[in-house]
Structure formats: C-alpha cells, structure tokens
Design an enzyme around this catalytic site. Sequence first.
Site, mmCIF file in Angstrom:
data_model
loop_
_atom_site.group_PDB
_atom_site.id
_atom_site.type_symbol
_atom_site.label_atom_id
_atom_site.label_comp_id
_atom_site.label_asym_id
_atom_site.label_seq_id
_atom_site.Cartn_x
_atom_site.Cartn_y
_atom_site.Cartn_z
ATOM 1 N N PHE A 128 0.828 -1.200 0.000
ATOM 2 C CA PHE A 128 0.000 0.000 0.000
ATOM 3 C C PHE A 128 0.866 1.254 0.000
ATOM 4 O O PHE A 128 1.851 1.343 0.730
ATOM 5 C CB PHE A 128 -0.881 0.054 1.256
ATOM 6 C CG PHE A 128 -1.760 -1.132 1.479
ATOM 7 C CD1 PHE A 128 -3.056 -1.153 0.993
ATOM 8 C CD2 PHE A 128 -1.296 -2.235 2.194
ATOM 9 C CE1 PHE A 128 -3.885 -2.257 1.207
ATOM 10 C CE2 PHE A 128 -2.108 -3.331 2.412
ATOM 11 C CZ PHE A 128 -3.404 -3.345 1.911
ATOM 12 N N ASP A 129 0.447 2.244 -0.791
ATOM 13 C CA ASP A 129 0.949 3.597 -0.627
ATOM 14 C C ASP A 129 0.325 4.172 0.642
ATOM 15 O O ASP A 129 -0.676 3.643 1.157
ATOM 16 C CB ASP A 129 0.577 4.423 -1.860
ATOM 17 C CG ASP A 129 1.096 5.846 -1.794
ATOM 18 O OD1 ASP A 129 2.180 6.068 -1.233
ATOM 19 O OD2 ASP A 129 0.399 6.746 -2.286
ATOM 20 N N GLY A 130 0.873 5.264 1.127
ATOM 21 C CA GLY A 130 0.361 5.870 2.352
ATOM 22 C C GLY A 130 -0.684 6.939 2.115
ATOM 23 O O GLY A 130 -1.884 6.704 2.244
#
Length: 311
Positions: free
Chosen positions: A162-164
């Site tokens: 996941f990206d943040g």
Amino acid sequence: MASGFGHKLVIAISSRALFNMDDSHQVFMNEGLEAYAQYQIDHEDELLEPGDAFAVVQKLLKLNDNQPGEPPRVEVILLSRNSADTGLRVFNSIEHYKLNITRAAFCGGQSPYRYASAFGCHLFLSTEAADVRDALEHGIAAATLVAPKTQKPNDNELRFAFDGDAVLFSDEAEQIFKRQGLTAFTESEKAAAKTPLPGGPFKPFLDALHKLQAEFGDAERCPIRTALVTARSAPAHERVIRTLRAWKIRIDESLFLGGLPKGEFLKAYGADVFFDDQEAHIESASEHVASGHVPHGVANSAEFATKPSKK
C-alpha cells in the site's frame, strides 16, 4: 455494512477483472449491448481465460483451506455489469476453475458498485474506472486493476502493498505538498509528528487484513503479508509510524523511499498487488506487479491529475 458475514474478509470482483473478456468487450464497444449479449450466449460453453485479478482471487480463496468445520475466512463476490443471462459464461468458467464463488450481482449494463456495501465488502476490484470512483465516493475501498508486464512466480503467500497518503491515510499531507511544496510538507509533518493522520479509503481494508492475520496466530505461520511502500522519507516517517501504532495495526514491512521509483522495490518484496493513488507510480509498479489505481485525493483532482508527485 451488511450483516450475515461475521468477521469474514469480503472482496468484490468484477467479471472483467476476474477473467479476460477483451474479445466480448470489444464487441460491446463496436456493436453495442445487443450484439454483446448474443456473443456471450453464443460462446457460453467456451471457457474464459484468467484475468488480471485471477491469481489474487485464487490465493484469497486458498486461505479457506485446511480448516474443516470452521466458517470460511474469506468471501469473494462477483459484481458484474452483465445480465444473469449473459453471465452464465462467467459462472461456467468459475465452476471450471473450481473457484468457490457463490454470490453475485448481475446488473444488466448498470454499475454494480452499489451492491458492494450491501454485501459488506471491504474491497472492490474492477477494470472500470467509473465504477471504482463511485465505490470510493460511497466509502468503499476500491481500485482499478492494471496487469503486470511480467508474471510473479506463484507461491502460497499473499502479499499486499500500500501507498500511504490518499490510500491508507487521508490526503491532508499530500494537499500541503501539492500546494506549498516539499519544504512546507516536511515542516508540517515534523510539527504534527505525534498527531495521528486521519484514515484514508483503504484503512478499513487494512484493518480487516490485520484481524485476519491475527487469526493465524504466529506471524511466521501467517500466509498474508502487508507492506507500506511510500515516497516519504525521514523526518516525515515518524507521523506514519505513530499513526499505525495509534490504530493498533501492524504492517509487516515499511519502505520509506524518498521519491525513488517503487517498481523495483515492489518486485523485491514480491507483491501480489500494490495500491497507489498516483498513475505515475502505478506505471512504475506495473512493470513488475499487479497494481490497483486508487483515484482518490488531491492528486486525482482536475488541478493536479496530470502532475506527478515528487514526494
């Protein structure tokens, strides 16, 4: 969220994400709905080839193996723009590949996103960007899948990345970066280091994954692994770490890349699917892994959608 599913992880998948339906979709685009419907009926005994999300769905359903007498941990639901009549080919293919998918909504050309909430879905994967946007606007984690250019070797471990900002977290920090630049972003994050970030659209899905991981007990025995892969770097890392701690959610691996391209790192991690809000990052990632574009937040606004982030 609908009742009746207990603590299961519930994933919704579109028929075009699960199977390769490029030929029939081309008929629809060129000749219209009636010709498409007839094409599907004429070919309903021909099996569909696996699509972009097929391998991930197989791994998700495999989490239900080896637990006789226990309720399944994962439910996969088909949400389709097909009608039930034209969807017969899809269910024939599901049966052939021995995918334990029993629930479905066939919407006769309409967007199926509205049933994701009724089914209690934690995640909706589709190849239709408009359906994904509708789902996100109604509070459901959703992504438009992009197939990898190279295939990941098959194994029994399911790895999510996941990206943040604008994915796991809100885009409040991204807004500062976009409008005021990297220096203002860094100073803002240092000042707010002990203030948890609000949740983004994928926080509930990550929380559901975390609870599912806990059911396997020992982390070394768990077949699910999670990673945060963000363009942030020190000192903007502290707020992220404290946010996850405040949420009581464990991330197995965290990569703070300081703006480096993410593709090679995702390959090294062995991601089955990666979620990011920016198409430039999806382009880099999809060289190696299946990627889900999350069209959410300021980076996808009309003002900034064409400007890649350097953060």
